[in-house]
Write a protein that holds these residues in place. Sequence first.
Motif, mmCIF file in Angstrom:
data_model
loop_
_atom_site.group_PDB
_atom_site.id
_atom_site.type_symbol
_atom_site.label_atom_id
_atom_site.label_comp_id
_atom_site.label_asym_id
_atom_site.label_seq_id
_atom_site.Cartn_x
_atom_site.Cartn_y
_atom_site.Cartn_z
ATOM 1 N N GLY A 87 0.855 -1.190 0.000
ATOM 2 C CA GLY A 87 0.000 0.000 0.000
ATOM 3 C C GLY A 87 0.886 1.234 0.000
ATOM 4 O O GLY A 87 2.057 1.168 0.407
ATOM 5 N N SER A 88 0.360 2.366 -0.487
ATOM 6 C CA SER A 88 1.194 3.568 -0.438
ATOM 7 C C SER A 88 1.349 4.034 1.003
ATOM 8 O O SER A 88 2.283 4.738 1.351
ATOM 9 N N ASP A 89 0.440 3.608 1.852
ATOM 10 C CA ASP A 89 0.572 3.877 3.279
ATOM 11 C C ASP A 89 1.930 3.439 3.825
ATOM 12 O O ASP A 89 2.563 4.149 4.603
ATOM 13 N N PHE A 139 -4.976 14.192 3.491
ATOM 14 C CA PHE A 139 -4.969 12.801 3.931
ATOM 15 C C PHE A 139 -4.352 12.717 5.339
ATOM 16 O O PHE A 139 -3.229 13.170 5.551
ATOM 17 N N TYR A 148 -0.537 11.433 6.760
ATOM 18 C CA TYR A 148 0.752 12.142 6.668
ATOM 19 C C TYR A 148 1.193 12.595 8.049
ATOM 20 O O TYR A 148 2.325 12.373 8.482
ATOM 21 N N SER A 201 -1.706 15.463 -1.145
ATOM 22 C CA SER A 201 -2.363 14.652 -2.164
ATOM 23 C C SER A 201 -2.899 15.562 -3.267
ATOM 24 O O SER A 201 -3.436 16.625 -2.995
ATOM 25 N N SER A 225 -7.585 14.080 -1.241
ATOM 26 C CA SER A 225 -8.615 13.473 -0.403
ATOM 27 C C SER A 225 -8.425 14.065 0.978
ATOM 28 O O SER A 225 -7.327 14.020 1.503
ATOM 29 N N ASP A 264 1.239 12.879 -3.564
ATOM 30 C CA ASP A 264 0.464 11.636 -3.496
ATOM 31 C C ASP A 264 -0.624 11.700 -4.583
ATOM 32 O O ASP A 264 -1.627 12.382 -4.436
ATOM 33 N N ALA A 305 -2.778 9.521 -5.629
ATOM 34 C CA ALA A 305 -3.697 8.376 -5.488
ATOM 35 C C ALA A 305 -4.894 8.468 -6.445
ATOM 36 O O ALA A 305 -5.405 7.452 -6.903
ATOM 37 N N TYR A 306 -5.323 9.699 -6.757
ATOM 38 C CA TYR A 306 -6.537 9.887 -7.574
ATOM 39 C C TYR A 306 -6.254 10.512 -8.936
ATOM 40 O O TYR A 306 -7.162 10.998 -9.599
ATOM 41 N N THR A 364 -1.197 4.535 -5.770
ATOM 42 C CA THR A 364 -1.789 3.378 -5.102
ATOM 43 C C THR A 364 -2.643 2.595 -6.087
ATOM 44 O O THR A 364 -3.212 3.175 -7.014
ATOM 45 N N SER A 391 -5.191 1.041 -4.881
ATOM 46 C CA SER A 391 -6.413 0.864 -4.085
ATOM 47 C C SER A 391 -7.625 1.613 -4.629
ATOM 48 O O SER A 391 -8.744 1.325 -4.219
ATOM 49 N N LYS A 392 -7.431 2.591 -5.475
ATOM 50 C CA LYS A 392 -8.565 3.424 -5.877
ATOM 51 C C LYS A 392 -8.932 3.163 -7.342
ATOM 52 O O LYS A 392 -9.736 2.293 -7.607
ATOM 53 N N ARG A 433 -3.451 -4.600 -1.241
ATOM 54 C CA ARG A 433 -2.469 -3.711 -0.619
ATOM 55 C C ARG A 433 -1.248 -3.550 -1.509
ATOM 56 O O ARG A 433 -0.259 -4.278 -1.399
ATOM 57 N N LEU A 434 -1.315 -2.600 -2.410
ATOM 58 C CA LEU A 434 -0.173 -2.338 -3.287
ATOM 59 C C LEU A 434 -0.112 -0.856 -3.643
ATOM 60 O O LEU A 434 -1.103 -0.266 -4.078
HETATM 61 C C1 LIG Z 1 -6.486 5.831 -0.155
HETATM 62 C C2 LIG Z 1 -5.332 6.750 -0.120
HETATM 63 C C3 LIG Z 1 -4.042 6.276 0.106
HETATM 64 C C4 LIG Z 1 -3.801 4.885 0.626
HETATM 65 O O1 LIG Z 1 -3.437 4.028 -0.283
HETATM 66 P P1 LIG Z 1 -3.061 2.525 0.091
HETATM 67 O O2 LIG Z 1 -2.217 2.187 -1.075
HETATM 68 O O3 LIG Z 1 -4.351 1.789 0.135
HETATM 69 O O4 LIG Z 1 -2.314 2.497 1.363
HETATM 70 C C5 LIG Z 1 -2.980 7.163 0.044
HETATM 71 N N1 LIG Z 1 -3.201 8.473 -0.185
HETATM 72 C C6 LIG Z 1 -4.430 8.959 -0.365
HETATM 73 C C7 LIG Z 1 -4.604 10.412 -0.593
HETATM 74 C C8 LIG Z 1 -5.528 8.112 -0.334
HETATM 75 O O5 LIG Z 1 -6.757 8.606 -0.464
#
Ligand SMILES: *Cc1c(COP(=O)(O)O)cnc(C)c1O
Length: 352
Positions: A84-86, A110, A113, A155, A159, A184, A186-187, A210, A212-213, A221-222
């Motif tokens: 996960g990016s986490d 987010f 952080y 981000s 988010s 980040d 993610a979106y 990520t 995940s989205k 989890r990647l």
């Molecule tokens: C969902 C999200 C993540 C988490 O991603 P994972 O790969 O599921 O850990 C990271 N940054 C933002 C802004 C997110 O919304």
Amino acid sequence: MRKFTLNEKIINLKPYDPICGEYRIRLDANESFITPDDEMNKKIAETITASSINRYPDPYATDVCKLFAGYCGVSPENVVAGNGSDEIISILMASFFSRGDKIAVFAPDFSMYQFYAGLADMETVIIQKGEDMRIDIDTAVDRINAENIKGVILSNPCSPTSIGIPATQIIKLAQKTNALVVIDEAYMEFYHESVIGMLHEYENLVVLKTCSKAFGLAGIRLGFALAGEPVINALKAVKSPYNVSLLTQCAAKVILSDTEKIKQNIQTIKKARDFLYNGIKNMEGGQLLQVFPTDTNFVFVKARDSRQIYEEMKKNGIAIRLIGDYLRITAGTQEENTAFLDTLKKIVSTNL
Ligand SMILES: *Cc1c(COP(=O)(O)O)cnc(C)c1O
């Protein structure tokens, strides 16, 4: 008995508490609503069957990183994979800075952080966003330079606010400061203002991605970090050796090989997002004070009584996120979005 006490930075922490329990409709975690089709699932199962789970996985998830590098248009040397990016956010905070270093975060953004920065004993400098939730990058640059801030993370699109910033703005952070600039994305599949194309020009720039989205793989989890080789090599050196499981690598190889399908799914999600956004926007005024424009797969709303809407939704079996005075609603299937909108209509019309 020897005495043991938890140290002060963790003693008051509570385990992460996402919305649990049974909900008919889950619009709370910004996941994709699209599940892999039978053929994909079969391929994933075959890939797992053909590998040996008694052995450790490839520590660098080489095949997966290659596929993802291809998707992003960078070289595999510029990619590292995480659980996960986490995990990558956590590693960056723990290893790339020293105790007491300052890191700038924006609010709202987010929440992880600040969480990981705190665990790394960093000092968090919070830059508050205005009512419109936009960021003034020039002001942020000045502040980073004036206060000797060592890192900045945000981000884009954001988010929870769902607002995106053009790449030409974002890149100023890397151009005009010496901070480690972590963007980040993610979106970004829903917005198209990535700074990935500029990575080779800035050694202090890191992009997080990520699966995940937009990619619909929250369960495996990647996540990835993309950066210049010095940063990537450092990340490879400090991460735990087998951080991406064999099962994750198997599933990712299958899904990331079909970029056409990924693109199709993103279009499907964007349509659902537009439907949800338009439906909510039509109810703006009265209870719904402000519906923010969206560059993501969710909608961010300020309501007069957000908690009440959140609780009413829960009673109706619909999970959404309550964030301070705001609501964040993930785009779901047509049926889910319609059910949400119907319920919202009832709530706002009885409380005008
Ligand atoms: C969902 C999200 C993540 C988490 O991603 P994972 O790969 O599921 O850990 C990271 N940054 C933002 C802004 C997110 O919304």
